[in-house]
Design a protein around this motif. Structure first.
Motif, PDB file in Angstrom:
ATOM      1  N   GLU A 143      -3.567  -0.628   8.684  1.00 42.31           N
ATOM      2  CA  GLU A 143      -3.770  -1.556   7.571  1.00 42.31           C
ATOM      3  C   GLU A 143      -3.654  -3.005   8.031  1.00 42.31           C
ATOM      4  O   GLU A 143      -4.480  -3.851   7.703  1.00 42.31           O
ATOM      5  CB  GLU A 143      -2.750  -1.279   6.460  1.00 42.31           C
ATOM      6  CG  GLU A 143      -2.944   0.054   5.779  1.00 42.31           C
ATOM      7  CD  GLU A 143      -4.395   0.284   5.398  1.00 42.31           C
ATOM      8  OE1 GLU A 143      -4.977  -0.562   4.694  1.00 42.31           O
ATOM      9  OE2 GLU A 143      -4.959   1.303   5.828  1.00 42.31           O
TER      10      GLU A 143
ATOM     11  N   THR B 225       0.819  -1.224   0.000  1.00 42.83           N
ATOM     12  CA  THR B 225       0.000   0.000   0.000  1.00 42.83           C
ATOM     13  C   THR B 225       0.847   1.266   0.000  1.00 42.83           C
ATOM     14  O   THR B 225       0.303   2.366   0.072  1.00 42.83           O
ATOM     15  CB  THR B 225      -0.938   0.023   1.226  1.00 42.83           C
ATOM     16  OG1 THR B 225      -0.158  -0.011   2.429  1.00 42.83           O
ATOM     17  CG2 THR B 225      -1.885  -1.160   1.223  1.00 42.83           C
TER      18      THR B 225
ATOM     19  N   ILE C 267      -5.556   2.357  -1.029  1.00 50.13           N
ATOM     20  CA  ILE C 267      -5.242   1.531   0.137  1.00 50.13           C
ATOM     21  C   ILE C 267      -6.415   0.613   0.464  1.00 50.13           C
ATOM     22  O   ILE C 267      -6.247  -0.581   0.701  1.00 50.13           O
ATOM     23  CB  ILE C 267      -4.889   2.420   1.354  1.00 50.13           C
ATOM     24  CG1 ILE C 267      -3.534   3.106   1.124  1.00 50.13           C
ATOM     25  CG2 ILE C 267      -4.856   1.602   2.642  1.00 50.13           C
ATOM     26  CD1 ILE C 267      -3.169   4.124   2.190  1.00 50.13           C
TER      27      ILE C 267
END
Length: 303
Positions: free
Chosen positions: A194, A159, A167
């Motif tokens: 994430e 990402t 993302i």
């Protein structure tokens, strides 16, 4: 086979500095394993060793239950990877780039359409790669890694450099891979949010050393809640608490009580109010994943 990847005291030393030290990874079959750490922690070096791109200084690696040194060619047939920035020919279209990879991997041409569908690039496959956004290039790199239907996928900071929409899209793609394609995915990142949203298991590395490994659920269990009380006369409250031997911390006008359950909170409120201390606010606060990471590594990382 319980573990797809196992390393034993894996290490890599460059001149007089250890990039990776005594690393003992255990990555379960069929999961997304988040490999988390600050920039320069040793994530990329570890993944390159697992692919045979960097020779370890010491230790061993088993992938699919086989020693990597002795079975590298066989193991890599079932492994896909996206390390650092994707490599593409910018003057060729996305599809033409995939055709080159398909030829090198000697896989059926029909797989190109399959992977383009997985990464949602069907509509842009005829565009020249130089016209692609960074997010599209990342997805093209992922499509190339998926050719051959690998059992194991290694993704290094996939990402990086993407906007929020990119993302989100990449995260959704990665999260779906084990469920829909039976893959094991190892994904590295310094973005805590994430990893928290797409991984089941996590390994935290700092200065080349593994400082935590286990499920994200267990990591969050370390985030024990605390109770914050805002009082009108903190000095009087502190005097009462110290007389009674109560454990507390100061945070400005707030008194902080760690690991404080409902009954304990009620007891403390009764104690302070009964002695004339005015309480204006009582709030429960739980540590975030970022705070846990900061406590483990002593470093702030990107959110």
């Amino acid at each position: 086979m319980k573990y797809v990847i196992e390393t034993t005291d894996l290490g890599k030393r460059y001149k007089d500095k250890d990039s990776v030290k005594n690393l003992n990874l255990k990555i379960r079959s069929g999961c997304v394993y988040g490999f988390l750490g600050p920039n320069g922690a040793g994530k990329s070096t570890t993944m390159k060793m697992l692919l045979g791109l960097v020779k370890p200084t010491r230790g061993g690696m088993r992938v699919f239950g086989k020693e990597l040194r002795e079975n590298r060619t066989e193991i890599l047939k079932h492994t896909g990877s996206l390390i650092e920035a994707p490599s593409c020919y910018s003057h060729l279209s996305g599809r033409e780039n995939l055709e080159i990879v398909q030829t090198l991997k000697q896989v059926p041409a029909k797989e190109i359409d399959e992977v383009l569908g997985v990464v949602r690039l069907e509509g842009q496959q005829k565009k020249k790669v130089r016209e692609y956004s960074l997010g599209m290039k990342q997805r093209l790199g992922l499509a190339a890694a998926l050719l051959g239907r690998p059992k194991l996928l290694l993704l290094d900071e996939p990402t990086n450099g993407l906007d929020p929409a990119g993302i989100q899209e990449m995260r959704d793609l990665i999260s779906d891979l084990p469920k829909h394609y039976g893959m094991t995915v190892m994904v590295s990142s310094h973005l805590l949010s994430e990893i928290d949203q797409m991984a089941e298991d996590v390994g935290i590395i700092d200065k080349g050393e593994l400082i935590y490994q286990g499920s994200l659920t267990k990591l969050h269990e370390r985030a024990k809640s605390s109770v914050h009380m805002r009082v009108l006369n903190p000095e009087a409250a502190v005097k009462i608490l110290e007389e009674r031997g109560e454990a507390y911390e100061r945070d400005g006008a707030d008194l902080v009580f760690a690991d404080c359950g409902e009954e304990e909170t009620a007891r403390l409120v009764t104690l302070l109010c009964g002695r004339g201390v005015g309480i204006t606010r009582v709030a429960e606060r739980q540590k975030s994943l970022e705070e846990i990471f900061l406590k483990l590594t002593g470093k702030q990382v990107s959110l």
